[in-house]
Scaffold this motif. Structure first.
Motif, mmCIF file in Angstrom:
data_model
loop_
_atom_site.group_PDB
_atom_site.id
_atom_site.type_symbol
_atom_site.label_atom_id
_atom_site.label_comp_id
_atom_site.label_asym_id
_atom_site.label_seq_id
_atom_site.Cartn_x
_atom_site.Cartn_y
_atom_site.Cartn_z
ATOM 1 N N THR A 1 5.591 7.031 5.392
ATOM 2 C CA THR A 1 4.617 6.054 4.893
ATOM 3 C C THR A 1 5.214 4.682 4.607
ATOM 4 N N ASP B 1 -0.277 1.495 -1.929
ATOM 5 C CA ASP B 1 -0.633 2.808 -1.373
ATOM 6 C C ASP B 1 -0.277 3.877 -2.406
ATOM 7 N N ARG B 2 -1.222 4.756 -2.701
ATOM 8 C CA ARG B 2 -0.973 5.800 -3.694
ATOM 9 C C ARG B 2 0.175 6.705 -3.298
ATOM 10 N N ARG B 3 0.374 6.880 -2.017
ATOM 11 C CA ARG B 3 1.486 7.714 -1.559
ATOM 12 C C ARG B 3 2.820 7.099 -1.950
ATOM 13 N N HIS B 4 2.873 5.778 -1.979
ATOM 14 C CA HIS B 4 4.102 5.107 -2.396
ATOM 15 C C HIS B 4 4.392 5.365 -3.868
ATOM 16 N N ALA C 1 0.457 -6.095 1.599
ATOM 17 C CA ALA C 1 -0.730 -5.235 1.482
ATOM 18 C C ALA C 1 -1.619 -5.730 0.345
ATOM 19 N N ARG D 1 4.196 -4.111 -0.807
ATOM 20 C CA ARG D 1 3.117 -4.650 -1.639
ATOM 21 C C ARG D 1 2.848 -6.113 -1.309
#
Length: 500
Positions: free
Chosen positions: A346, A292-295, A288, A285
């Motif tokens: 990811t 990320d939604r995947r996280h 970025a 984070r």
């Protein structure tokens, strides 16, 4: 080149940091002292007497094909002064190999690896470390498995200076490695063949990999040539069975008891994975613009794993293996699988490290899968996959350390890991000291009765029963072996009395 890649593409120094040999020496000495307190129990009484000798003279025919494991337990039950040292050195080697796989030869790496290994579920601990018969198959088999993984990493990294010489050693070692425990044997056959094929396709040197594959295949052929497995296959075995009542039974066992043993009991490890991945998300984070939604899915899956695992574990009372919520254990197990795959693809930036995690996840699935179709099974079967999950946690630690976004993390890991080790070892020393004292006192009392000419004696069960596998001779066969192991008269009547 990243730290992880470099770790596996350059020769290692003998000691990574000045305190490393002292850490290993202190750990070996401490564990040797602890292992000295472990009592012989269950199958140990048989292996250490004429029963074990007869099995050997019969070539273990109709018993099992675990030649390396059987020979190990025959030896260890006959050298009680050496056994604690061998157990301790093996645990140290397991920790050292896990650190090698993850590429974290640092004080933090040692603290985390030692804490996670010692904090394995109590069922695994008592059946694979404390119990000599279990240690000889499962701990030594897991050691061989980790040696193969380290060799495979070397195949894909720096390679071998003298591949033919290494292969000459690897071949007999691989044969022996496939003669400890069945699911590790199956794993080694699949993994060594896949590794060899991939190396050949990549046009890389495969001499050592070829030796491993050939050795695993030869070892598997020797193991499964034993008639015991034909009895399992045709349903005539008095001990083991495969397939249960069909596909429904396999699914029920796999989603219930197998998932519970494989995942939900790993309380400390599950929390460690959650903390490691949360730290990775936090460091990601920082660089970025948004999360990320995947996280978030990864974190949600790990939170689900920890919460539901705790619920399943609480549903199991002390006197039972499974509880009311065991049938739901597949949910946290599935959530952990999704989390680890997503985290590797990811969150982990280093390509070598990401692929290593995925390979270890696949390896754990291969090791766990067969348990759904086999009976009986128990916590001891899950030591190899547990160690692979520890390696994955250490790989996450390596990723976090490499990023340098959490400079105080190594200090925190050392402090938390050392505290965990001290607490676990302190508890084990307190428990096993009492068990050892009661075991010695019980045996001495029985011998005193025999010397007095008496033919009957009542003795108490050993305390802390959950810490020793089959601690008391509770049936006719075990009682006979117990008497032989301790050189007691066959006509002596021993009554084991439950503690209040």
């Amino acid at each position: 080149m990243s730290t992880s890649t470099a770790e596996h593409t350059r020769p290692q120094r003998l000691w990574a940091f000045p305190a490393e040999p002292w850490i290993l020496a202190a750990l070996a000495l401490t564990l040797s002292s602890l292992a000295y307190l472990f009592p012989a129990s269950g199958d140990d009484w048989g292996w250490g007497t004429v029963v074990g000798s007869r099995r050997f003279h019969d070539g273990f025919e109709g018993y099992n094909g675990r030649w390396a494991g059987n020979l190990s337990v025959l030896f260890l039950t006959r050298v009680p002064l050496l056994t604690p040292i061998i157990v301790a050195l093996t645990v140290c080697l397991l920790i050292r190999l896990l650190i090698q796989v993850a590429g974290v030869r640092t004080p933090a790496g040692y603290a985390a690896a030692t804490a996670l290994v010692l904090a394995m579920p109590l069922g695994e601990w008592r059946q694979t470390i404390v119990w000599v018969s279990g240690f000889s198959n499962y701990a030594l088999g897991a050691f061989c498995m980790l040696v193969f993984i380290v060799c495979a990493q070397r195949d894909w990294g720096v390679g071998w200076r003298s591949a033919k010489a290494v292969a000459a050693v690897a071949l007999p070692f691989a044969i022996a490695s496939a003669l400890f425990i069945e699911h590790v044997t199956v794993y080694l056959v699949l993994a060594t063949v896949v590794n060899l094929v991939l190396l050949l396709r990549a046009r890389r040197s495969a001499v050592v990999a070829g030796a491993w594959a050939l050795g695993a295949l030869v070892g598997a052929a020797v193991m499964f040539s034993n008639s015991a497995y034909r009895a399992v296959a045709d349903g005539t075995s008095d001990y083991q069975s495969a397939g249960g009542s069909g596909l429904g039974s396999i699914i029920e066992q796999g989603t219930g008891g197998v998932s519970q043993y494989a995942v939900t009991g790993n309380t400390v490890l599950n929390v460690a994975l959650l903390v490691a991945v949360a730290t990775l998300v936090a460091t990601s984070r920082v660089t970025a613009s948004r999360v990320d939604r995947r996280h978030l899915v990864v974190l949600g899956c790990l939170l689900l794993t920890v919460a539901l695992s705790a619920a399943v574990t609480r549903s199991v009372d002390r006197d039972n293996y499974f509880g009311d919520l065991t049938s739901w254990a597949w949910i946290p197990a599935g959530a952990l699988l999704v989390a680890l795959v997503l985290a590797a693809t990811t969150l982990v930036q280093d390509t070598v490290r990401s692929r290593t995690i995925l390979a270890l996840v696949a390896s754990a699935v291969v090791l766990i899968g067969p348990m759904a179709a086999l009976n009986p099974y128990g916590p001891r079967n899950f030591l190899p996959p547990y160690l692979l999950l520890v390696a994955i946690a250490l790989l996450f630690l390596a990723e976090i350390t490499e990023r340098g976004a959490a400079p105080l993390l190594p200090v925190a890991v050392v402090g938390t890991g050392a505290a965990t080790v001290l607490v676990v070892l302190g508890g084990y020393f307190a428990v096993y000291s009492q068990i050892h004292h009661e075991d010695v006192e019980r045996t001495n009392r029985i011998r005193e009765i025999v010397d007095q000419g008496q033919k009957r004696i009542a003795v108490f069960e050993l305390p802390h029963r959950g810490y020793v596998h089959n601690p008391d001779p509770s049936n006719r066969v075990d009682m006979l072996r117990f008497k032989r192991f301790h050189h007691l008269p066959r006509d002596l009547k021993i009554v084991v009395v439950p503690r209040g």
